[in-house]
Design a protein around this motif. Structure first.
Motif, short mmCIF file in Angstrom:
data_model
loop_
_atom_site.label_atom_id
_atom_site.label_comp_id
_atom_site.label_asym_id
_atom_site.label_seq_id
_atom_site.Cartn_x
_atom_site.Cartn_y
_atom_site.Cartn_z
N VAL A 36 6.87 -0.72 11.54
CA VAL A 36 8.32 -0.78 10.58
C VAL A 36 8.44 0.23 9.68
CG1 VAL A 36 9.46 -2.37 9.00
CG2 VAL A 36 8.27 -3.48 10.94
N TYR A 37 7.29 0.47 9.14
CA TYR A 37 7.32 1.67 8.14
C TYR A 37 7.91 3.15 8.82
CZ TYR A 37 5.83 5.07 4.50
OH TYR A 37 5.60 6.11 3.62
N ALA A 38 7.09 3.36 9.71
CA ALA A 38 7.35 4.60 10.73
C ALA A 38 9.08 4.38 11.05
CB ALA A 38 6.51 4.85 11.80
N ALA A 39 9.24 3.59 11.56
CA ALA A 39 10.98 3.27 11.93
C ALA A 39 11.70 3.47 10.70
CB ALA A 39 10.97 2.05 12.65
N LEU A 40 11.50 2.92 9.60
CA LEU A 40 12.23 3.15 8.51
C LEU A 40 12.44 4.44 7.87
CD1 LEU A 40 13.65 1.54 6.13
CD2 LEU A 40 11.68 1.30 5.11
N LEU A 41 11.28 5.31 8.14
CA LEU A 41 11.23 6.53 7.78
C LEU A 41 12.21 7.66 8.50
CD1 LEU A 41 7.50 7.32 6.54
CD2 LEU A 41 9.51 6.96 5.10
N ILE A 42 12.12 7.24 9.81
CA ILE A 42 12.88 7.98 10.85
C ILE A 42 14.23 7.50 10.76
CG2 ILE A 42 13.38 8.10 13.49
CD1 ILE A 42 10.22 7.84 13.97
N TRP A 43 14.63 6.29 10.49
CA TRP A 43 15.86 5.98 10.26
C TRP A 43 16.59 6.76 8.84
CZ3 TRP A 43 17.91 1.83 6.43
CH2 TRP A 43 19.34 1.63 6.79
N MET A 44 15.81 6.57 7.97
CA MET A 44 16.23 7.42 6.53
C MET A 44 16.38 8.82 6.78
SD MET A 44 14.73 5.27 3.21
CE MET A 44 12.89 5.76 3.80
N ASN A 45 15.46 9.51 7.62
CA ASN A 45 15.69 10.66 7.98
C ASN A 45 17.01 11.01 8.65
OD1 ASN A 45 14.97 13.51 8.25
ND2 ASN A 45 13.54 13.31 10.10
N PHE A 46 17.44 10.41 9.87
CA PHE A 46 18.63 10.49 10.33
C PHE A 46 19.68 10.67 9.27
CE2 PHE A 46 17.19 8.56 14.82
CZ PHE A 46 16.76 9.65 15.17
N GLY A 47 19.62 9.82 8.41
CA GLY A 47 20.88 9.79 7.47
C GLY A 47 20.43 10.88 6.21
#
Length: 128
Positions: free
Chosen positions: A84-95
């Motif tokens: 979940v932490y990795a997906a959250l960081l990737i999602w925030m990186n897209f934004g």
């Protein structure tokens, strides 16, 4: 109860790794980034990183046993936090809103949440 070993988690580890990283490979190479493939991307990121973190979590619990002994669901939950932490960081990186400080704040938040859950489990534990 004893601390779970890697043998108990091996089928789950293989399933998560093949599903997560294999699915990501197929998804990235064969689809366009529309709405549903994007959601599937984040799901597969969670699955893939959970599969990577699961052997590490099992090893750490085997090497440093705790009182009370951890159950299998605790090890899976702790690995899931990594996904979940990795997906959250990737999602925030897209934004384009991720930073080292924000990543640290989320990491501390996840660690505190896991500590609270382990303290709650410890409070219900009775010595056999």
């Amino acid at each position: 109860r004893r601390t779970p070993t890697i043998k108990a988690f091996l089928p789950l580890i293989v399933l998560l790794l093949v599903t997560g990283w294999g699915g990501l490979f197929i998804l990235v190479n064969m689809t366009e980034p529309t709405l549903w493939p994007r959601w599937l991307f984040f799901f597969l990121v969670v699955v893939g990183f959970t599969g990577v973190a699961l052997p590490v979590a099992v090893f750490l619990h085997y090497r440093f046993p705790a009182e009370p002994p951890v159950e299998q669901k605790v090890v899976v939950r702790q690995s899931l936090w990594v996904g979940v932490y990795a997906a959250l960081l990737i999602w925030m990186n897209f934004g384009q809103v991720v930073s080292v400080g924000l990543a640290g704040v989320f990491l501390v938040g996840f660690v505190v949440l896991e500590i609270i859950l382990r303290l709650r489990e410890r409070s219900f534990w009775r010595r056999p």
